[in-house]
Write an enzyme that holds these catalytic residues in place. Structure first.
Site, PDB file in Angstrom:
ATOM      1  N   CYS A   1      11.110   4.622  -8.136  1.00 49.68           N
ATOM      2  CA  CYS A   1      11.878   4.082  -9.256  1.00 49.68           C
ATOM      3  C   CYS A   1      11.509   2.637  -9.561  1.00 49.68           C
ATOM      4  O   CYS A   1      11.936   2.083 -10.569  1.00 49.68           O
ATOM      5  CB  CYS A   1      13.373   4.153  -8.974  1.00 49.68           C
ATOM      6  SG  CYS A   1      13.987   5.808  -8.768  1.00 49.68           S
TER       7      CYS A   1
ATOM      8  N   CYS B   1      20.878  -1.849 -10.281  1.00 51.08           N
ATOM      9  CA  CYS B   1      20.360  -2.984  -9.509  1.00 51.08           C
ATOM     10  C   CYS B   1      21.469  -3.583  -8.640  1.00 51.08           C
ATOM     11  O   CYS B   1      21.231  -3.990  -7.504  1.00 51.08           O
ATOM     12  CB  CYS B   1      19.802  -4.065 -10.430  1.00 51.08           C
ATOM     13  SG  CYS B   1      18.330  -3.553 -11.315  1.00 51.08           S
TER      14      CYS B   1
END
Lengths: 402, 321
Positions: free
Chosen positions: B35, B106
């Site tokens: 990712c 994140c």
């Protein structure tokens, strides 16, 4: 200092001459080209001229082989859907794993509708296996759709040769040439290519206009039905101003073809050489010996592309990346994956794509700016040690999936 | 490009605590290289007090991943491990003055790095309960496994259901086609057919009302739409609010009904909801539910509770004067 635009494979600046030619068509030349009166007639004439200059740029035999559309994606969809509708007994499509989403996503959708999609694989440099291609050509194939040049790496596919093979096998051949037109000389009259897509904004014309080249004699079914515009092959009142702009852009592209392949190419080569000389653990992706003259795609190992772009943007330099974050998905670019580029490099790819508006002075500024940016991000990277990658990077840092 | 807050930019351009701590006694490695985001968090913990004396990060990732890592290290320094573990991903996002919805993962990565580092310090094995599946909803990072499980467990049969249960599809709606495909398969597996129309079936329209009302009727005298008495309508509105609250509370937020003025329904969003970028979406969702329940168009207006009370008091004062 002016900002430096090195993202010309994404879109280009409209040439001032293009804009100038377009302007009257927003004001006094407002007629509908389909109208009989003088308002319409003059506009119809302007369309005719634009058609002629596009014909000249791609070396088409007849100007009636040029169909104006709204964009490259529409041209791609029209080509593929036409081949399926015109030959309902044929249910296979041959394409490649590295096509633009305009083709790839349509094919994936068609797969759910029961069509069989063959995606040709590429090697580490992005080249196709011609034997695999030959083995797939059959009477079941409705259309082959293979891009002329890859938008991310610039790698060129042998579409003329592939079209010959398809033609011999009685299979329609389409190529998405949006990156190639204007950068590579094209002679469709002497090729076996049946259909070809162009996008205006990739060659200094405005956004919102495209072309589908349709070789005379190829059976066709329109995507948009309605009025008789474009000889009934694409209904809808013509986007006159943009088509006129594309006509001028096509003329300019032809004039600049040599410049593109000498001066622009030299700037690209200098940029690539300058960056690779200053940055360790960086390499060119795709096939450096057979690619567009304006494109260099460089992978910076162990760092991520969006971070690179943000820091470049702060320095006034615009480029693009194949990282997951910039593509808006959670996977790196499908092109990098297809070439087997490891994740630690695929996420750090940066595409520099130049145009005739760039200068060598800009190139030198980019060569100066990039190495410190890469160094700064590597200092933050868990894969990077004092002065180089840590030993066995993939084992040294193997995170738990989160 | 992303719309990053100034704080995110500051933490990205000038990250705090970059690099590994030399005498670290807690390390957490999390993320996914496929990712493109991965983080190593190193902590120096004082054994007697379990206070985090120093923290450092090394991140392979985008701007917001680096900023989230930097924020995390700033937040945990000086805290005890137990205090630090209370930091949620929303706290990290708040510290950064918000993250774009697509980048919330994140902050999740930051929180998980912290959990992994604490587990490492305590000699425990940290297992991520995240099941890997193809990402369907990119706005809320919901994957296929999660959507399938939820459909199965709750016998869901519409995209709206899936959105209500998982949030998937509640953002940009570009994944609705994908969710419908999953629904089709799951419903087929339990012997049902998924065959929705292209548009929602309309409820019977309430008695025709003029499109334009020339004279604004007094709010109190406004006829209750949908054949409901004013009291029934109030109860219905209250019921809808009560129904959405558990969902908001799950995200550490809440919603309170303040006032009803004709078609305007004033609410106060509190906790994690207020100021959150999802607030607009939340309001939209409540409004949709309200319109469906009442069978008339209403507007949900989020207001600050204290301010609204003050305004109301002022209005009353002028009215009585």
């Amino acid at each position: 200092m002016n900002d430096i635009y090195l993202d010309n494979n994404a879109t280009t600046k409209c040439d001032p001459l293009v804009v100038e030619a377009m302007l009257p068509f927003f004001t006094e030349q407002f007629g509908n080209p389909s109208s009989l009166h003088s308002f319409g007639n003059k506009v119809g004439l302007a369309l005719k001229n634009a058609r002629k200059s596009v014909q000249k740029l791609i070396g088409a035999e007849h100007d009636s082989e040029i169909i104006f559309t709204s964009c490259g994606s529409e041209s791609d969809s029209t080509a593929i859907m036409s081949a399926l509708k015109a030959q309902p007994n044929r249910t296979e499509i041959i394409t490649t794993v590295v096509e633009h989403p305009a083709v790839l996503n349509l094919c994936e959708y068609l797969e759910t509708e029961g069509y069989t999609i063959h995606k040709l694989k590429v090697d580490g440099k992005g080249n196709l296996d011609m034997d695999e291609y030959k083995s797939l050509l059959s009477d079941n194939v409705a259309i082959v759709s293979v891009m002329w040049a890859n938008n991310e790496t610039g790698t060129i596919f042998p579409v003329e040769e592939m079209a010959e093979l398809a033609d011999e096998a009685g299979v329609v051949f389409h190529t998405d040439a949006v990156q190639a037109v204007g950068k590579l000389p094209i002679d469709l009259e002497n090729s076996a290519i049946h259909m070809l897509s162009i996008s205006g904004h990739k060659l200094h014309a405005p956004k919102g206009v495209g072309v589908l080249y349709l070789k005379r004699g190829v059976r066709f079914r329109p995507l948009l039905r309605g009025g008789h515009q474009e000889r009934g092959r694409r209904a809808g009142t013509e986007n006159v101003a943009s088509i006129v702009g594309l006509g001028v852009a096509a003329e300019l592209a032809l004039q600049n073809m040599e410049h593109e392949n000498t001066v622009v190419k030299a700037m690209r080569d200098r940029l690539q050489e300058g960056i690779l000389a200053a940055v360790p653990n960086a390499f060119v992706t795709g096939n450096p010996d057979n690619r567009l003259p304006n494109t260099a795609n460089i992978a910076f190992e162990y760092i991520e592309g969006e971070a690179i772009l943000l820091l470049m943007n702060k320095m006034g330099i615009a480029a693009s990346s194949g990282s997951a974050c910039t593509s808006g998905s959670l996977e790196p670019s499908h092109v990098m994956k297809a070439m087997g580029i490891p994740y630690t490099a695929a996420h750090g790819t940066v595409r520099f794509s130049l145009s005739r508006y760039n200068t060598m002075e800009e190139v030198e500024r980019v060569i100066e700016a990039v190495p410190p940016i890469v160094a700064k991000l590597r200092k933050l990277s868990p894969y990077w040690g004092e002065s180089g990658p840590v030993e066995n990077p993939e084992q040294a840092f193997a995170p738990v999936y989160a | 490009m992303w719309d990053y807050s100034e704080t995110v930019k500051e933490h990205f351009y000038n990250p705090k605590n970059a690099g590994a701590i030399e005498e670290a006694n807690a390390v957490g490695d999390v993320g996914s290289i496929s990712c493109g985001d991965a983080l190593r968090l190193t902590l120096k913990v004082e054994p007697e007090t379990e206070i985090i004396l120093d923290a450092g990060f090394q991140t392979f990732g985008c701007g917001s991943a680096i900023a989230s890592s930097s924020a995390l290290t700033e937040m945990v320094k000086g805290k005890t491990l137990d205090e630090a573990l209370k930091i949620s991903n929303q706290d990290i996002a708040d510290f950064l003055d918000g993250l774009p919805p697509e980048k919330m993962h994140c902050s999740v990565m930051g929180r998980e790095a912290l959990q992994a580092a604490v587990a490492n310090y305590r000699g425990e094995e940290w297992v991520d309960d995240h099941e890997e599946g193809a990402l369907v909803c990119k706005c809320f990072a919901i994957d296929e496994v999660m959507i399938r499980d939820t459909i199965r467990e709750n016998n869901l049969s519409s995209v709206q259901d899936v959105t209500n249960y998982t949030k998937a599809g509640g953002g940009c709606s570009s994944c609705h086609e994908g969710i419908e495909n999953i629904l089709m398969e799951e419903m087929q597996a339990r012997g049902e057919t998924f065959m929705p129309g292209a548009i929602q079936k309309k409820k019977a329209k309430p008695a025709a009302q003029p499109l334009v009302t020339l004279e604004t009727p007094e709010p109190a005298a406004a006829p209750a739409a949908g054949g409901m008495s004013a009291f029934q309508r109030y109860k219905k509105i209250e019921e809808v609010i009560e129904k959405v609250r558990p969902n908001l509370q799950a995200d550490r937020g809440d919603c309170e009904l303040l006032d009803i003025d004709g078609k305007n329904i004033y609410v106060s969003l509190v906790g994690a909801c207020s100021g959150c970028q999802m607030a607009a979406m939340t309001v939209g969702g409540i409004q949709q539910k309200m319109i469906e329940a009442l069978g008339e168009f209403v507007k949900i207006i989020p207001v600050d509770k204290a301010q609204y009370a003050a305004q109301l008091a002022q209005k009353q004062a002028t009215a009585s004067a």
